[in-house]
Design an enzyme around this catalytic site. Structure first.
Site, PDB file in Angstrom:
ATOM      1  N   ASP A 295      -0.868  -0.512   6.270  1.00 13.13           N
ATOM      2  CA  ASP A 295      -0.824   0.128   7.587  1.00 13.13           C
ATOM      3  C   ASP A 295      -1.686  -0.600   8.610  1.00 13.13           C
ATOM      4  O   ASP A 295      -1.690  -0.253   9.778  1.00 13.13           O
ATOM      5  CB  ASP A 295      -1.213   1.606   7.514  1.00 13.13           C
TER       6      ASP A 295
ATOM      7  N   ASP B 166      -6.542  -1.664   5.642  1.00 12.72           N
ATOM      8  CA  ASP B 166      -6.104  -2.659   4.664  1.00 12.72           C
ATOM      9  C   ASP B 166      -6.417  -4.085   5.111  1.00 12.72           C
ATOM     10  O   ASP B 166      -5.877  -5.036   4.549  1.00 12.72           O
ATOM     11  CB  ASP B 166      -4.594  -2.544   4.423  1.00 12.72           C
TER      12      ASP B 166
ATOM     13  N   ASP C 203       0.880  -1.166   0.000  1.00 14.26           N
ATOM     14  CA  ASP C 203       0.000   0.000   0.000  1.00 14.26           C
ATOM     15  C   ASP C 203       0.923   1.223   0.000  1.00 14.26           C
ATOM     16  O   ASP C 203       2.082   1.111   0.433  1.00 14.26           O
ATOM     17  CB  ASP C 203      -0.876  -0.029   1.254  1.00 14.26           C
TER      18      ASP C 203
END
Length: 615
Positions: free
Chosen positions: A509, A513, A316
């Site tokens: 994080d 997610d 991400d």
């Protein structure tokens, strides 16, 4: 050394003294048997009891049964010294194993160094020093300068700076004031603070981290499961083989019963799978301990093993490769003033914890009057809508503008563009820029050096923002303008690109997610200080927020796997050799003891090297 280990050591010393006395006393017959039964009973009663209990519960073929059968058989055939020696050395090996495991656990705890010893509880106007487990949510505690914060809570009074290095590895302190959250395990660096506890110790950040490490052994690696299954088949097989070795030669070839029974007993001692059953799980536990030394929390051996086979690493962007600390770098109003545009955006985002929302509120700089805000609705991957001063305000990306019917316009600045619409009419946009983490480029380079086949970045940002970051870091593939569901779809596609034994790791994080972390072969959460979601959703948690630690984790996992393979090959090789020698009468009981206890001790010492894997 704990109390149980001290008791075992005393039993070993007592049995050894009685054993030496039995060897020196000039006794014959029943007197000699009685002399050796004393040290045997002192050192072996618990093994015999566990073997009997296992038989009663249908769990016959374990190491206790093998030791009991071999040593009782040796006593019945008159091999008294050998019977005591086998049991004595077996207990020495067990003590060594217990000490090695305890050392690994203690090392993890000392390296993390986050468990608080006490809490200063306010009770009836006095301050009482109590165990953190005695403090309930809602109680008030006092944390003095230099003390470790024992429980999660909110600051009531006082200002201080908090050292979070024990959890994150970051040396910069964090300033806290009344109303700010504080996390257990951190150190109060300067001022005295009063804290209202929000979670009992069992639910606190420090307790969850310690529990995660302590229970890591429950998630077994494939190698561990193989050894468990192997022992279930191997142990009864060698018992049957020993029985055939004792019966067939005398029956078929007329050999000495005593000689072949003795060989069978030696065969049993050699065959005990202690070295494998002990050293393989200990290797993974040591690897987990070595990882914790570097601020990498691994939930189990299965995840450490999967990490060693990782081929594709998917990132991400925000909060993972970038700091996630956004700053407003441009304000481009269309139908309102700059100040009004910032005010509308800040008010609409006043209830959000997203980094973009925080940056908007900081740029606004004034106190939020929540009485002006109604009907706030957050749409994942789009933005926020709200009624502000009776007007319908939409704050978010271009997708939100399209659903709001606002004719938005793009911005030439590189960054995250936050559009604002009022009553369906475009009011302007604000540009927010994030900063790439200092070690992000180094992290990608280290992963490629470690043999990672492909690095991928997924982001909800515009194409120009995502592609600029990917090019800067040297990432192989980037997908932009993704909603949370789109990220799962991209991971599904990438999962089909890995090899049969290869694994895909997703790094995020850990807050928004969770679906992708769960879908990947391996979920890695970044910067999990105080984030329950990160600890729950991920398989591996990097406490210090540094993407370069992923390559460190892979190195640790591969070294641990190498140690496991070394132990398996060494233990099986030595046992196979001495088993053959024992079957042909070329190995005595003392060599059998080495093949069991000696190999176990060497394997345990090798496994203990995994604890230093983080260095």
């Amino acid at each position: 050394m704990n109390q149980k280990q001290k008791r075992t050591l005393l039993r070993i010393l007592l049995s050894l003294a009685l054993f030496i006395a039995a060897l020196l006393l000039p006794l014959e017959g029943a007197g000699r048997l009685a002399a050796f039964l004393l040290p045997y009973a002192a050192i072996g009663y618990d093994v015999l009891w566990r073997a009997i209990r296992g038989i009663l519960h249908g769990q016959v073929f374990d190491e206790n049964f093998l030791m009991a059968l071999a040593t009782v058989g040796a006593l019945l055939t008159g091999e008294y010294p050998e019977a005591v020696a086998v049991m004595l050395f077996y207990q020495v090996g067990e003590l060594f194993q217990s000490y090695a495991v305890g050392r690994s656990r203690k090392s993890i705890a000392s390296l993390m160094d986050i468990r608080p010893d006490y809490a200063n509880l306010e009770r009836d106007g006095d301050i009482v020093q109590v165990d953190p487990e005695e403090v309930a949510a809602g109680d008030t505690i006092v944390v003095k300068p230099g003390e470790r914060i024992p429980l999660d809570g909110v600051v009531l009074d006082g200002r201080t700076s908090v050292d979070t290095a024990a959890l994150t590895g970051e040396s910069l302190p964090r300033d806290v004031a009344p109303g700010d959250d504080v996390v257990s395990g951190c150190i109060n660096a300067s001022g005295l603070i009063r804290v209202q506890v929000t979670k009992a110790f069992g639910e606190s950040t420090v307790a969850k981290i310690l529990e995660l490490v302590e229970n890591a052994s429950s998630k077994k690696a494939r190698a561990e499961n193989f050894i468990t299954r192997f022992a279930r088949v191997y142990t009864p097989a060698v018992v049957i083989a020993a029985l055939l070795l004792a019966l067939l030669p005398p029956l078929l070839f007329g050999g000495s019963w005593e000689n072949w029974i003795h060989r069978a007993l030696i065969f049993l001692v050699i065959s005990c799978p202690c070295a494998l059953v002990i050293s393989v799980p200990l290797s993974f536990f040591g690897g987990i301990g070595g990882a914790s030394r570097s601020g990498i929390l691994v939930k189990g051996g299965s995840y450490l093993e999967a990490l060693a086979n990782t081929e594709i690493v998917v990132f991400d962007k925000t909060g993972t490769l970038t700091r996630g600390v956004f700053n407003v770098t441009a304000v481009h109003p269309d139908t309102v003033s700059e100040a009004k545009l910032l005010e509308l955006a800040a008010l609409a985002e006043s209830y959000s914890d997203h980094p973009v929302a925080r940056s908007l509120r900081e740029a606004y700089g004034l106190e939020i009057d929540r009485s002006r805000i109604e009907e706030v609705a957050e749409k994942a991957g789009h933005g926020v809508t709200a009624r502000i001063d009776g007007q319908n305000v939409a704050v978010g990306n271009d997708k939100l503008m399209e659903t709001s019917g606002a004719a938005w316009r793009p911005c030439h600045h590189v960054g995250t563009t936050v559009h604002v619409a009022v009553n369906g009419s475009y009011a302007g946009h604000i540009v927010i820029s994030d900063e790439v983490k200092p070690d992000a480029k180094e992290a990608i380079a280290a992963l490629k050096a470690a043999g990672i086949r492909k690095t991928v970045m997924l982001t909800g940002d515009a194409a120009e923002v995502g592609e600029a970051v990917a090019a800067q870091l040297g990432i192989d593939e980037v997908h932009t303008r993704l909603l949370p569901g789109d990220k799962v779809d991209r991971v599904e596609e990438l999962l089909r690109q890995r090899s049969a034994k290869g694994r895909l790791a997703f790094v995020g994080d850990g807050i928004n997610d969770a679906p992708v972390l769960a879908r990947a072969d391996l979920g890695i959460a970044m910067g999990a200080l105080g984030s329950d979601a990160a600890i729950e959703a991920a398989d591996i948690v990097l406490m210090d927020d540094k993407p370069s630690k992923i390559a460190t984790a892979i190195r640790i996992s591969r070294r641990t796997r190498q140690i496991v393979y070394q132990n398996i090959v060494f233990a099986l090789g030595v046992k196979a050799l001495v088993l053959l020698l024992g079957a042909f009468g070329m190995a005595n009981m003392w060599e059998a003891v080495f093949a069991d206890v000696g190999v176990s001790v060497i394997a345990i010492l090798n496994a203990s090297r995994a604890l230093k894997a983080g260095k």
